[in-house]
Design an enzyme around this catalytic site. Sequence first.
Site, short mmCIF file in Angstrom:
data_model
loop_
_atom_site.label_atom_id
_atom_site.label_comp_id
_atom_site.label_asym_id
_atom_site.label_seq_id
_atom_site.Cartn_x
_atom_site.Cartn_y
_atom_site.Cartn_z
N SER A 8 -5.79 -12.17 20.41
CA SER A 8 -5.79 -10.71 20.29
C SER A 8 -5.60 -10.01 21.62
O SER A 8 -6.00 -10.50 22.68
CB SER A 8 -7.10 -10.25 19.64
OG SER A 8 -8.22 -10.61 20.43
N ASP A 12 -11.11 -1.86 23.75
CA ASP A 12 -12.52 -1.93 23.37
C ASP A 12 -13.21 -0.59 23.54
O ASP A 12 -13.06 0.06 24.59
CB ASP A 12 -13.27 -2.96 24.23
CG ASP A 12 -12.83 -4.39 23.94
OD1 ASP A 12 -12.15 -4.60 22.92
OD2 ASP A 12 -13.18 -5.27 24.73
N SER A 36 -26.84 4.99 10.94
CA SER A 36 -26.06 5.59 12.02
C SER A 36 -26.91 5.54 13.28
O SER A 36 -28.07 5.95 13.27
CB SER A 36 -25.71 7.04 11.69
OG SER A 36 -25.04 7.66 12.77
N GLN A 172 -14.22 -15.27 16.70
CA GLN A 172 -14.53 -14.22 15.74
C GLN A 172 -13.92 -14.43 14.36
O GLN A 172 -14.40 -13.87 13.38
CB GLN A 172 -14.06 -12.85 16.27
CG GLN A 172 -14.77 -12.39 17.52
CD GLN A 172 -13.95 -12.64 18.77
OE1 GLN A 172 -13.25 -13.65 18.86
NE2 GLN A 172 -14.02 -11.74 19.72
N GLN A 173 -12.87 -15.22 14.25
CA GLN A 173 -12.23 -15.44 12.96
C GLN A 173 -12.92 -16.52 12.14
O GLN A 173 -12.62 -16.69 10.96
CB GLN A 173 -10.75 -15.82 13.16
CG GLN A 173 -9.88 -14.71 13.70
CD GLN A 173 -9.66 -13.59 12.69
OE1 GLN A 173 -10.45 -13.38 11.78
NE2 GLN A 173 -8.58 -12.86 12.85
N ASN A 195 -19.33 -21.72 20.40
CA ASN A 195 -20.72 -21.65 20.84
C ASN A 195 -21.59 -22.48 19.89
O ASN A 195 -21.06 -23.12 18.97
CB ASN A 195 -21.20 -20.19 20.94
CG ASN A 195 -21.12 -19.45 19.60
OD1 ASN A 195 -21.26 -20.04 18.53
ND2 ASN A 195 -20.90 -18.15 19.67
N LEU A 224 -23.48 -22.54 25.70
CA LEU A 224 -24.90 -22.54 25.35
C LEU A 224 -25.60 -21.27 25.82
O LEU A 224 -26.81 -21.28 26.06
CB LEU A 224 -25.58 -23.76 25.98
CG LEU A 224 -24.91 -25.12 25.70
CD1 LEU A 224 -25.57 -26.21 26.54
CD2 LEU A 224 -24.99 -25.47 24.21
N GLY A 228 -25.70 -22.47 29.86
CA GLY A 228 -24.46 -23.03 30.39
C GLY A 228 -23.55 -23.59 29.32
O GLY A 228 -23.23 -22.92 28.34
N ASP A 257 -15.03 -15.27 26.98
CA ASP A 257 -13.64 -15.22 27.45
C ASP A 257 -13.58 -15.50 28.95
O ASP A 257 -12.66 -16.17 29.43
CB ASP A 257 -13.03 -13.84 27.17
CG ASP A 257 -13.00 -13.50 25.69
OD1 ASP A 257 -13.00 -14.44 24.86
OD2 ASP A 257 -12.98 -12.30 25.37
#
Length: 324
Positions: A8, A12, A36, A172-173, A195, A224, A228, A257
């Site tokens: 992607s 942001d 909210s 995320q997918q 992760n 982790l 780490g 990332d």
Amino acid sequence: MRIAVSGSIANDHLMTFPGRFADQLIGDQLHTVSLSFLVDTLEVRRGGVAANICFGMGQLGASPILVGAAGQDFEEYRAWLDRHGVDTGSVRISDLLHTARFVCTTDADHNQIGSFYTGAMSEARLIELQAVADRVGALDLVHIGADDPEAMLRHTEECRTRGIPFAADYSQQLARMGGDEIRALTEGAALLFHNEYEKSLIETKTGWSPADVLARVGTRVTTLGARGVRIERAGEPDIEVGCPQEHAKADPTGVGDGFRAGFLAGLVWGVPLERAAQIGCMVATLVIETVGTQEYTLRRDSYIERFTKAYGEEAAAEVVAHFG
């Protein structure tokens, strides 16, 4: 070593909520949630997993190739990435759709609630990796990050067909994927990133044991958090690397990332996996100290000083030989 990073490209919108999400959620009313949050701050930043990874690699002098789709509003973002050492020549520009957008709120405990608008990212499935390879000469590795699902499957299959090593990194997918999709994206990967939670989810959805996964990939890299990273390979002892001490925890967005950026830069430099993980952990530490995924500054002397403190002079000497 030439690494293309697919995934992607997004803008942001990052907000902070001074309270705790957990205090606002009622256990027996979760099926009718309507909340909210009044937030304290709003930061509009450049993002997207592929662009974030390429930004870090570019600052390390690793010359990454960004592969993804964006809208007509990408030109300023492109100039930013170009200035930071990223090859953006293989980004597809949509005629109709805006660049993808991530909207995220972080609470006082660093928990996050986010939404993602795909926009132009849906056209990433139209990108041919062979065209990318023809433009730059050759590809030694394609990192396949979170992207349009069809694009991820297409890139994976093309890598297999053309014999290009690839790294699987669905992040995320993963939540929306079924077992068949995960198996298709994983089989034969040179590297598998995730992760701890994603590790369990992969094994649950595929029905594979940890040994089954290692039999299908070359190297498995599990981040982790503050502890780490762990690197696993079939028939080899595990490698565990801790994180350097951070100066502050400003924002966790993009930390993974940042790790991948440093790790992949280490592969470009040809250093051992342990050293590559240390490079990645140092970059991840810089990211968590900054609000925004591409707002940190990677200064050579400061980086090496902190790297030496965390991992020792011998490790630093090996890294400084490659550092641009």
